[in-house]
Design an enzyme around this catalytic site. Structure first.
Site, PDB file in Angstrom:
ATOM      1  N   SER A   1       0.833  -1.208   0.000  1.00 59.31           N
ATOM      2  CA  SER A   1       0.000   0.000   0.000  1.00 59.31           C
ATOM      3  C   SER A   1       0.861   1.248   0.000  1.00 59.31           C
ATOM      4  O   SER A   1       1.603   1.522   0.948  1.00 59.31           O
ATOM      5  CB  SER A   1      -0.922   0.019   1.226  1.00 59.31           C
ATOM      6  OG  SER A   1      -1.494   1.307   1.363  1.00 59.31           O
TER       7      SER A   1
ATOM      8  N   ASP B   1      -5.881   0.365  -9.223  1.00 59.62           N
ATOM      9  CA  ASP B   1      -7.150   1.061  -9.471  1.00 59.62           C
ATOM     10  C   ASP B   1      -7.740   0.734 -10.847  1.00 59.62           C
ATOM     11  O   ASP B   1      -8.824   1.215 -11.188  1.00 59.62           O
ATOM     12  CB  ASP B   1      -6.953   2.580  -9.355  1.00 59.62           C
ATOM     13  CG  ASP B   1      -6.632   2.992  -7.928  1.00 59.62           C
ATOM     14  OD1 ASP B   1      -7.044   2.274  -6.993  1.00 59.62           O
ATOM     15  OD2 ASP B   1      -5.964   4.031  -7.747  1.00 59.62           O
TER      16      ASP B   1
ATOM     17  N   LYS C   1     -11.419  -1.211  -1.242  1.00 60.51           N
ATOM     18  CA  LYS C   1     -11.335   0.075  -1.955  1.00 60.51           C
ATOM     19  C   LYS C   1     -12.626   0.863  -1.689  1.00 60.51           C
ATOM     20  O   LYS C   1     -13.322   0.597  -0.728  1.00 60.51           O
ATOM     21  CB  LYS C   1     -11.100  -0.168  -3.446  1.00 60.51           C
ATOM     22  CG  LYS C   1      -9.730  -0.768  -3.741  1.00 60.51           C
ATOM     23  CD  LYS C   1      -8.625   0.205  -3.374  1.00 60.51           C
ATOM     24  CE  LYS C   1      -7.246  -0.391  -3.572  1.00 60.51           C
ATOM     25  NZ  LYS C   1      -6.195   0.474  -3.012  1.00 60.51           N
TER      26      LYS C   1
HETATM   27  C1  S3P Z   1      -3.024   5.580  -3.771  1.00 61.42           C
HETATM   28  C2  S3P Z   1      -2.702   4.289  -3.480  1.00 61.42           C
HETATM   29  C3  S3P Z   1      -3.595   3.142  -3.728  1.00 61.42           C
HETATM   30  C4  S3P Z   1      -4.714   3.499  -4.713  1.00 61.42           C
HETATM   31  C5  S3P Z   1      -5.330   4.820  -4.403  1.00 61.42           C
HETATM   32  C6  S3P Z   1      -4.296   5.925  -4.442  1.00 61.42           C
HETATM   33  C7  S3P Z   1      -2.080   6.654  -3.439  1.00 61.42           C
HETATM   34  O1  S3P Z   1      -4.182   2.747  -2.522  1.00 61.42           O
HETATM   35  O2  S3P Z   1      -5.704   2.505  -4.708  1.00 61.42           O
HETATM   36  O3  S3P Z   1      -6.367   5.126  -5.314  1.00 61.42           O
HETATM   37  O4  S3P Z   1      -2.252   7.793  -3.908  1.00 61.42           O
HETATM   38  O5  S3P Z   1      -1.117   6.384  -2.691  1.00 61.42           O
HETATM   39  P1  S3P Z   1      -3.427   1.712  -1.513  1.00 61.42           P
HETATM   40  O6  S3P Z   1      -2.187   2.351  -1.059  1.00 61.42           O
HETATM   41  O7  S3P Z   1      -4.387   1.483  -0.390  1.00 61.42           O
HETATM   42  O8  S3P Z   1      -3.205   0.478  -2.339  1.00 61.42           O
END
Ligand code: S3P
Length: 440
Positions: free
Chosen positions: A165, A318, A345
């Site tokens: 993440s 995403d 999500k």
């Molecule tokens: C993001 C990380 C992702 C993604 C989100 C944006 C970011 O989430 O799904 O739309 O800007 O760091 P996760 O870190 O929970 O995977």
């Protein structure tokens, strides 16, 4: 909203600024000394929530002609205690990154959000941030509304991410800014590195060490003086994805999308579409403010089903809703592996994709954390009312599916599209699509 069979899509367009980079530009601008000018900031609801939050924390934000935003920052450690609850709307990124930044500031702040955000797991950030000295009062499972009591004496830490993440990584790195010494985040699967790149851009010392096994350690040295720097936000590859797949599936289409970010840690969808046989070329590759950018030319054509390896999931996390739509048009089986994170999500996207595709007449199955779509090489039937589950990407993906389906596709509610891509229907229709509220 609904979408009906479209004539070939044609034209040259741009998509709005990258959402991930926009949040980071506002937050780092707020933590820098001086005025950060941000060009092409995304003005969708998610980012405007972060903008309002950094103002409530003491930064001054002004909008100049030409869509340039200027952030007058408070400096690392200088955030003020907000006078009211910070409402981050639908934004997981805004909320988790701000929780990180606040964890090592000597202030108390409350955060909340909409029903979707209030149902999402926050313990993934609060548990490590407690080790840095912050305290949290949250609902069961660490959910919002949540109170952050920032550490009086922040401690740096080394943390191995239990989930891939970028939001968790970024929260800890931002907390590390106001802790003495070095804070390190170790990731077994590489996630988007916009925070690392932008921290460097603002003058922080960031060390990145890659091991042979694909493990990456990112270290930030605490208590830097961040200096305001101009930021140019590239077009969002996650928004461009909807236009690109639309151009691939509507026969006879050719669309150019200019100025799209192609950071390799965000480009998994495009690698996957290329493996499926998509005709996409990446012209004018260049760098803008430390991020790679190109003009994408997409032509309609046949696609073949493939296996998408689990290791690739973070670089396209995403994009699975729209990849699943492409897979429904492809010939043969597409297996998307390792999608557990899709369940947490903006909605349970694994269920939302499977239900929506099945309603549109596609053959689809969920096996454990994997999604399997059996494409026939022909357009799916469509003709369904798909439940978008208040999720912007589910809404846009099924509106794209309807553009080449046999019968128009409707979604129950398209209002959440405004959280990331308010211009979606307008841009698509300018290329020739038929997306709207009226009968298509
Ligand atoms: C993001 C990380 C992702 C993604 C989100 C944006 C970011 O989430 O799904 O739309 O800007 O760091 P996760 O870190 O929970 O995977």
């Amino acid at each position: 909203m609904q979408s009906g069979t479209a004539p070939p899509l044609h034209g040259t367009t741009r998509v709005p600024g990258d959402k991930s980079i926009s949040h980071r530009a506002l937050i780092l601008g707020a933590l820098a000394v001086g005025e950060t000018k941000i060009t092409n900031l995304l003005t969708a609801d998610d980012v405007m929530r972060t903008l309002a939050a950094v103002e409530a924390l003491g930064a001054r934000v002004t909008r100049h002609p030409g869509g340039v935003f200027a952030v007058d920052g408070v400096g690392v450690g200088g955030m003020a205690e907000p006078a009211d609850v910070l409402d981050l709307g639908n934004s997981g990124t805004g909320s988790r990154l701000l929780i990180g930044a606040l964890a090592t500031q000597p202030v108390t702040a409350q955060l909340t959000g909409d029903a979707s955000l209030r149902s999402r797991p926050m313990a993934r950030v609060t548990v490590p941030l407690e080790e840095m000295g912050a305290r949290f009062v949250a609902r069961a499972g660490g959910r919002l509304p949540l109170t952050v009591i920032g550490a009086d004496e922040p401690a740096p830490m080394t943390y191995r991410l239990p989930v891939a993440s970028a939001q968790v990584k970024s929260a800890i790195l931002l907390a590390g800014l106001n802790a003495p010494g070095r804070t390190t985040v170790i990731e077994a699967k590489r996630t988007r590195d916009h925070t690392e790149l932008m921290l460097r851009h603002f003058g922080a010392e960031v060390r990145v060490e890659d091991s042979n096994e694909g493990v990456r350690a990112v270290t930030v040295t605490g208590e830097p003086e961040l200096r305001a720097r101009p930021v140019f936000v590239p077009g969002d590859p996650s928004s461009a994805a909807f236009l690109a797949v639309a151009a691939l599936i509507v026969p006879g289409s050719e669309v150019t999308i200019e100025g799209v970010g192609v950071n390799p840690l965000r480009a998994g969808l495009y690698d996957t579409l290329a493996e499926m046989g998509a005709d996409i070329s990446f012209a004018n590759r260049r760098e803008e403010a430390g991020e790679p950018v190109c003009d994408m030319v997409v032509r309609a054509g046949e696609l073949s089903g493939i296996d998408v390896p689990a290791e690739r999931a973070p670089s396209m996390i995403d994009e699975f809703p729209i990849l699943a739509v492409a897979a429904a048009y492809a010939r043969g089986r597409t297996r998307m592996n390792g999608l557990a994170e899709l369940r947490v999500k903006e909605s349970d996207r694994l269920a939302a994709i499977a239900d929506g595709l099945a309603a549109c007449g596609a053959k689809v199955a969920v096996e454990g954390d994997d999604l399997i779509v059996e494409g026939t090489g022909r357009a799916p039937a469509g003709g369904a009312l798909v439940r978008a589950r208040d999720d912007h990407r589910i809404a846009m993906a099924f509106l794209v599916l309807g553009l080449a389906a046999k019968v128009p596709v409707a979604i129950d509610d398209g209002r959440m599209i405004a959280t990331s891509f308010p211009e979606f229907a307008g841009l698509m229709n300018a290329l020739g699509a038929k997306i709207g509220d009226a009968a298509a």
